[in-house]
Design a protein around this motif. Structure first.
Motif, PDB file in Angstrom:
ATOM      1  N   MET A 133       0.642  -1.111   0.201  1.00 47.27           N
ATOM      2  CA  MET A 133      -0.158  -0.088   0.124  1.00 47.27           C
ATOM      3  C   MET A 133       0.725   1.231  -0.051  1.00 47.27           C
ATOM      4  O   MET A 133       0.537   2.279  -1.074  1.00 47.27           O
ATOM      5  N   ARG A 134       1.933   1.204   0.723  1.00 44.85           N
ATOM      6  CA  ARG A 134       2.926   2.214   0.753  1.00 44.85           C
ATOM      7  C   ARG A 134       3.633   2.568  -0.464  1.00 44.85           C
ATOM      8  O   ARG A 134       3.808   3.591  -1.191  1.00 44.85           O
ATOM      9  N   ALA A 135       3.942   1.537  -1.221  1.00 46.96           N
ATOM     10  CA  ALA A 135       4.610   1.690  -2.525  1.00 46.96           C
ATOM     11  C   ALA A 135       3.421   2.070  -3.552  1.00 46.96           C
ATOM     12  O   ALA A 135       3.751   3.007  -4.066  1.00 46.96           O
ATOM     13  N   ARG A 136       2.207   1.679  -3.500  1.00 49.87           N
ATOM     14  CA  ARG A 136       1.182   2.233  -4.329  1.00 49.87           C
ATOM     15  C   ARG A 136       0.963   3.663  -4.228  1.00 49.87           C
ATOM     16  O   ARG A 136       0.627   4.473  -4.999  1.00 49.87           O
ATOM     17  N   HIS A 137       0.924   3.921  -2.947  1.00 49.70           N
ATOM     18  CA  HIS A 137       0.637   5.439  -2.504  1.00 49.70           C
ATOM     19  C   HIS A 137       1.808   6.464  -3.102  1.00 49.70           C
ATOM     20  O   HIS A 137       1.554   7.365  -3.630  1.00 49.70           O
ATOM     21  N   SER A 138       3.087   6.071  -2.786  1.00 47.47           N
ATOM     22  CA  SER A 138       4.095   6.885  -3.391  1.00 47.47           C
ATOM     23  C   SER A 138       4.000   7.014  -5.109  1.00 47.47           C
ATOM     24  O   SER A 138       4.112   7.983  -5.408  1.00 47.47           O
ATOM     25  N   GLU A 139       3.692   5.756  -5.368  1.00 43.30           N
ATOM     26  CA  GLU A 139       3.360   5.913  -7.067  1.00 43.30           C
ATOM     27  C   GLU A 139       2.259   6.907  -7.360  1.00 43.30           C
ATOM     28  O   GLU A 139       2.325   7.721  -8.463  1.00 43.30           O
TER      29      GLU A 139
END
Length: 198
Positions: free
Chosen positions: A151-157
């Motif tokens: 989720m953090r990775a998707r959020h930063s993208e």
């Protein structure tokens, strides 16, 4: 003959009162002030169906949209609902997103995206849980993330998609000092314009 100063029976007072129609059938049609107070008590803002907004909309409370929004909508940590009259042409981020109207754009929800049976959605959805009701129309991709890291990775993208194309990036806007533009004088407009172009 009855004395006009004698009190009337309670039934007559109730039926003759200017609020008597509000008890049963009128309760559904509350005055605007009451509606506004109840909305504010819930900590929720409403964008009405006659409102059109273009740009970057950022909020720190729950938001319900019945109007037209174009740009980006960021309600981080709060809920966003799109009513049946709502028409959103934007990338959006919220805690929970409930769509009854039209969404054209990508959406990221920290918990849930719900597409109701009256919704029309064209875009890519990212959330841990995505619910599509029978009758809801959807075209795009669904990415249901499993872990907090994902989720953090998707959020930063997704942050790159949350910048309105006609606005400067947030970092550039905050760090650059204000610039003063040259003003043209009436005496030599041609010379000033030539030097500005070169």
């Amino acid at each position: 003959m009855a004395n006009p100063l004698d009190p009337k029976p309670e039934a007559n007072l109730e039926s003759n009162s200017f609020l008597s129609g509000m008890n049963d059938h009128g309760a559904r049609e509350r005055p605007f002030a009451d509606k506004l107070e109840s909305t504010m008590a819930k900590g929720r803002s409403v964008i009405g169906k006659n409102i059109k907004f273009r740009g970057e909309l950022i909020g720190t409370e729950d938001l319900h949209i019945e109007g037209t929004i174009e740009g980006t909508v960021i309600m981080e940590g709060h809920d966003l609902s799109i009513g049946r009259e709502g028409e959103i042409n934007a990338n959006i981020h919220a805690q929970n997103i409930v769509i009854n109207g039209t969404l054209t754009g990508d959406a990221l929800a920290d918990e849930l995206i719900e597409i109701r049976n009256t919704a029309v959605v064209k875009g890519n959805l990212i959330a841990p849980r995505i619910q599509l009701d029978d009758g809801g129309k959807f075209r795009g991709s669904m990415d249901m993330v499993d872990t907090d890291e994902e989720m953090r990775a998707r959020h930063s993208e997704f942050k790159e998609k949350l910048v309105h194309p006609n606005l400067p990036p947030k970092d550039d806007f905050a760090s650059k000092p204000a610039t003063v533009k040259k003003s043209f004088t009436a005496k030599e407009p041609a010379k000033e314009m030539e030097s500005a172009d070169s």
